[in-house]
Design an enzyme around this catalytic site. Structure first.
Site, PDB file in Angstrom:
ATOM      1  N   LEU A   9       1.008  -1.450  -0.202  1.00  0.00           N
ATOM      2  CA  LEU A   9       0.549  -0.053  -0.386  1.00  0.00           C
ATOM      3  C   LEU A   9       0.951   1.040  -0.034  1.00  0.00           C
ATOM      4  O   LEU A   9       2.053   1.475   0.881  1.00  0.00           O
ATOM      5  CB  LEU A   9      -0.631  -0.299   1.158  1.00  0.00           C
ATOM      6  N   ASN A 230       6.077   8.547   9.463  1.00  0.00           N
ATOM      7  CA  ASN A 230       4.864   9.552   9.622  1.00  0.00           C
ATOM      8  C   ASN A 230       5.226  10.458   8.837  1.00  0.00           C
ATOM      9  O   ASN A 230       4.420  11.171   8.383  1.00  0.00           O
ATOM     10  CB  ASN A 230       3.947   8.849  10.632  1.00  0.00           C
ATOM     11  N   HIS A 366      49.555  19.239  -3.874  1.00  0.00           N
ATOM     12  CA  HIS A 366      48.687  20.383  -2.916  1.00  0.00           C
ATOM     13  C   HIS A 366      48.555  21.665  -4.136  1.00  0.00           C
ATOM     14  O   HIS A 366      48.973  21.548  -5.500  1.00  0.00           O
ATOM     15  CB  HIS A 366      49.886  21.329  -2.075  1.00  0.00           C
ATOM     16  N   ASN A 389      40.751  23.958 -18.683  1.00  0.00           N
ATOM     17  CA  ASN A 389      39.905  23.077 -19.306  1.00  0.00           C
ATOM     18  C   ASN A 389      38.999  24.308 -21.000  1.00  0.00           C
ATOM     19  O   ASN A 389      38.560  23.303 -21.226  1.00  0.00           O
ATOM     20  CB  ASN A 389      39.733  22.222 -19.339  1.00  0.00           C
TER      21      ASN A 389
END
Length: 460
Positions: A9, A230, A366, A389
């Site tokens: 259900l 609920n 780093h 890029n």
């Protein structure tokens, strides 16, 4: 088990969730809530499974599109649990076995419990068997009323119960096992003469008793399993219980969790033995982690494949990436989707990668961004290196060969190729391909103006 079907259900809106998303699709431990009772039903051998949908029916249907063992039945108007099952009946036309009836908001239910329920039901020749629990505080639940022999007479919802009936501590879980013949012969006879004007599925219990059919109850020991969700508080409570189960299973398989209560691992994550996970880590999606890894505090891993003996240092974020063996990442690194790090690669603090492949033994220790790059073996990426890029319209790739040394503060303006065994001097902006074995340097020659600082101070 054979000849078992299930009805789940899942038509309710879930008003108390206060959400634009239908309740059963709210995620819990990495899956929509509805997946959990569905998995339990499948684990007990149920096929087919009928989902009764209502609110946001198309979203629920879409979730299970292509699942051959699942059918959806529409409950256009929510008129009670009995009405919901009646809506599912046409999808099981001709089925003559045993039907499990489950709730879509019970994510803690185990498949083993349903297997036990089916075995008990069939061994007793019952028409109806109710899964129940005994609770210290049964407020809000329907009460199970038995006769002196222990047979179930009826189930009364709390709103319809007398004070004496409210004192009963055995409660209805909303989970049933029914013979299809009895269920479908009688589901159309339910009425709605009750406090909520709904068609209660529980009325079939009293109907079975009146007709002399065997109606039993099986009490479950772990009442957590039947907990319904609920609202958001109950969602968090259920998620906490699921995490405990997941983490316990992992620890019993050889994974060390420093603080299981502060470790968030989704169902379906696979982790090898002798891996150590520190607190406040989140591991989600179809992630696989090998043997002997170390995951430090505050790490987030989503949909990654991580090989043996990798170390992910504190505060790092990994998404849709692949790490081979003996890789070190972090602290505070970010691996974005499409990253592939081969054996013995090192990614240090404040390094970000995206759609980048790094060859064996290469390192970026780093403060570096590597996007849309392919980097060979034994490459050193100096501090502050950036692959440029994006030209404002399209992304372009940077290709770096084996044994390249990239100095600090280098910009590689893609598309560009750097040949093997070359060296990029610190501070260089690379705009053209670099041949193998070359030195690339683009700095402006240094000029020293002696005495300039002293003269400037005198002017002020």
């Amino acid at each position: 088990m054979e000849n078992v079907a299930a009805i789940i259900l899942a038509a309710g809106k879930g008003t108390r969730m206060k959400s634009g998303l239908v309740k059963v699709l709210h995620p819990i431990a990495g899956r929509p809530m509805i997946d959990w009772p569905l998995e339990a039903a499948r684990g007990a051998g149920a096929a087919p499974v009928v989902l009764v949908v209502g609110h946001q029916a198309e979203a629920v249907r879409e979730r299970f599109q292509g699942a051959g063992d699942i059918a959806c039945a529409l409950q256009a108007e929510q008129l009670g649990t009995g009405h919901a099952v009646a809506c599912a009946a046409p999808a099981l036309a001709g089925f003559s076995g045993t039907v499990l009836i489950l709730c879509g908001d019970t994510p803690l239910l185990r498949g083993g419990t349903l297997t036990d329920l089916l075995a008990f039901h069939r061994s007793q020749g019952a028409a109806v068997t109710v899964l129940t629990a005994r609770m210290e505080n049964p407020h809000g639940y329907g009460r199970v009323l038995r006769d002196e022999a222990g047979r179930v007479l009826r189930i009364v919802e709390q709103k319809d119960a007398s004070p004496q009936e409210c004192s009963v501590r055995e409660i209805n879980s909303g989970i049933y096992c029914m013979e299809a013949g009895f269920l479908f012969d009688n589901i159309g006879s339910l009425g709605n003469d009750n406090a909520q004007n709904e068609f209660y599925l529980t009325d079939l219990v009293a109907m079975a008793a009146q007709k002399g059919a065997t109606c039993l109850a099986m009490a479950i020991e772990d009442s957590d399993e039947i907990m319904g969700v609920n609202d958001r508080a109950q969602l968090a409570q259920a998620a906490r219980i699921l995490r405990r189960r997941i983490n316990r299973d992992l620890m019993l398989s050889g994974v060390s969790l420093v603080d299981p209560e502060q470790t968030y691992i989704d169902q379906g994550v696979v982790i090898g033995p002798d891996t150590l996970i520190h607190p406040n880590c989140s591991i989600s999606g179809p992630t696989q982690i090998g043997n002997g890894c170390q995951i430090e505090s505050g790490v987030s891993i989503s949909s990654c494949r991580i090989g043996d003996r990798c170390r992910i240092k504190a505060g790092s974020v990994l998404e849709d990436s692949e790490l081979r063996a003996d890789v070190a990442v972090g602290p505070m690194a970010h691996l974005r989707p499409g990253t592939v790090l081969n054996d013995h690669v090192k990614i240090g603090n404040f390094v970000e990668t995206k759609k980048t492949v790094m060859g064996e033994g290469s390192k970026a220790s780093h403060l570096t961004y590597l996007g849309d790059a392919e980097i060979g073996r034994d490459v050193n990426i100096g501090c502050g290196t950036i692959t440029c890029n994006y030209d404002g319209v399209k992304k372009h790739r940077t290709l770096i060969g084996d044994n390249v040394f990239v100095g600090s503060d280098v910009q590689l303006v893609a598309p560009v190729r750097v040949g093997a065994d070359s060296l990029i001097a610190a501070g260089t902006t690379v705009t053209r391909d670099v041949p193998a074995g070359s030195l690339a340097i683009s700095r402006t020659p240094q000029v020293n103006r002696e005495g300039w600082r002293i003269r400037m101070k005198k002017k002020t």
